[in-house]
Design a protein around this motif. Sequence first.
Motif, short mmCIF file in Angstrom:
data_model
loop_
_atom_site.label_atom_id
_atom_site.label_comp_id
_atom_site.label_asym_id
_atom_site.label_seq_id
_atom_site.Cartn_x
_atom_site.Cartn_y
_atom_site.Cartn_z
N THR A 191 0.77 -1.17 -0.01
CA THR A 191 -0.02 0.12 0.14
C THR A 191 0.73 1.20 0.00
O THR A 191 0.34 2.22 0.18
CB THR A 191 -1.04 -0.12 1.16
OG1 THR A 191 -0.18 0.09 2.34
CG2 THR A 191 -1.87 -1.21 1.18
N PHE A 194 -0.21 3.80 -2.67
CA PHE A 194 -1.51 3.94 -2.93
C PHE A 194 -1.86 5.29 -3.12
O PHE A 194 -1.01 6.19 -2.72
CB PHE A 194 -2.29 3.24 -1.94
CG PHE A 194 -2.47 1.94 -2.07
CD1 PHE A 194 -2.02 1.09 -2.88
CD2 PHE A 194 -3.63 1.36 -1.55
CE1 PHE A 194 -2.21 -0.28 -3.09
CE2 PHE A 194 -4.08 -0.03 -1.46
CZ PHE A 194 -3.18 -0.90 -2.13
N GLY A 233 -6.31 3.68 -4.18
CA GLY A 233 -5.70 2.33 -4.38
C GLY A 233 -4.61 2.63 -5.34
O GLY A 233 -3.75 3.54 -5.40
N PHE A 321 -8.17 -2.13 -1.29
CA PHE A 321 -8.88 -0.84 -1.67
C PHE A 321 -9.90 -0.44 -0.73
O PHE A 321 -10.56 0.56 -0.73
CB PHE A 321 -9.31 -0.82 -2.99
CG PHE A 321 -8.16 -0.91 -4.19
CD1 PHE A 321 -6.89 -1.00 -3.76
CD2 PHE A 321 -8.50 -0.98 -5.52
CE1 PHE A 321 -5.65 -1.05 -4.72
CE2 PHE A 321 -7.40 -1.06 -6.37
CZ PHE A 321 -6.14 -0.97 -6.14
#
Length: 350
Positions: A191, A194, A233, A321
């Motif tokens: 992540t 993201f 995301g 997400f």
Amino acid sequence: MIYALPFYFGFMLLKNNGNLAWSMSMMAGLALLILLAYNWVLFITLFSIGFSLALIAYTATSDDIMLENYLGQLPVYLFLIVTASITFYFPYKLKQEKLKVLASVGAEICHELRTPLMTIQNNTYGLHKHLPKLLHGYELAKANNLAINSIRPDALKALEQSVHHIEKEVVHSNTIIDMLLMNLRKTEPNTDNFGYFSMAEIIQEALYRYPFDSARSKQIVKTDLTNNFTFYGSNILMMHVIFNLIKNALTFTKGAAESSIEIVLDSDTSANHVHFRDNGKGVSLLDRMLIFDNFYSSGNQSISSGTGIGLAFCQKVLTSFNAKIKCYSELGEYTEFVLSFPKQLKKDGI
């Protein structure tokens, strides 16, 4: 599970002196418990607790305690437990071994692939630094009418963009490697990279980059992206989710007289949605319950043998997400995947 299966069936078996009806019910309950537990330790724990409580309840509520009648039934129950466990646990163990083997082989292959990709990436850095100087030198030589081999304008333009394309494909290839390893090792998506991305832009780029096998395959994909939204995301992972859904839709609509694949964006008060619908063969209820499991391939997929990790990957990515994916279908009519994303706050916090 403890109350409904080992306790209830065990207690009723004891209270009814082990008659035929409750003996059969007890065997059915044991088989169901083995199937639901799917683990030796969990099964033994549930059964031990449940049947022990059943014995306590039986002795507390009965004047005449008679356990001799059940000794003759014990071999039958033991036989059921052993055979059912082998039958139910063997596919599970086989799946786990398959995961381990694929993870080992996949890690080795990925290591071998990352080495040349790293070399390409390092050489691309040199090209990115020095190619503009060479192109500038070519332009100066051409402007001063020096004796040089001419390069066509379209080839020159492609050469200028080649470094960007190579870098993009290296990132794309590394993402595919990460995707495969994530499925094989059951790791979660990274992540760190993201951010907020436009869903319409990602779908458009995915359709542009997807390797359609014919012009007709590309033409049957229709989009309505007017209700665009942003999501939090990874744009690359989301693009691979779109790739997987396109691949599945093309597979299941192959051979149809008038194939149709529609991608529509919309939203309601609680979430933003991506509707991915095709008019293919459809997915049965049983398949819809299992298609998001690793290595599960739909029985309807007779025209193409899949690996069974595509939709599992999609679900894992969307979960990272904070989004969801659901499948709706009717055999012979349609299949629709609905991707639901939480609504994002505006940057000013309103």
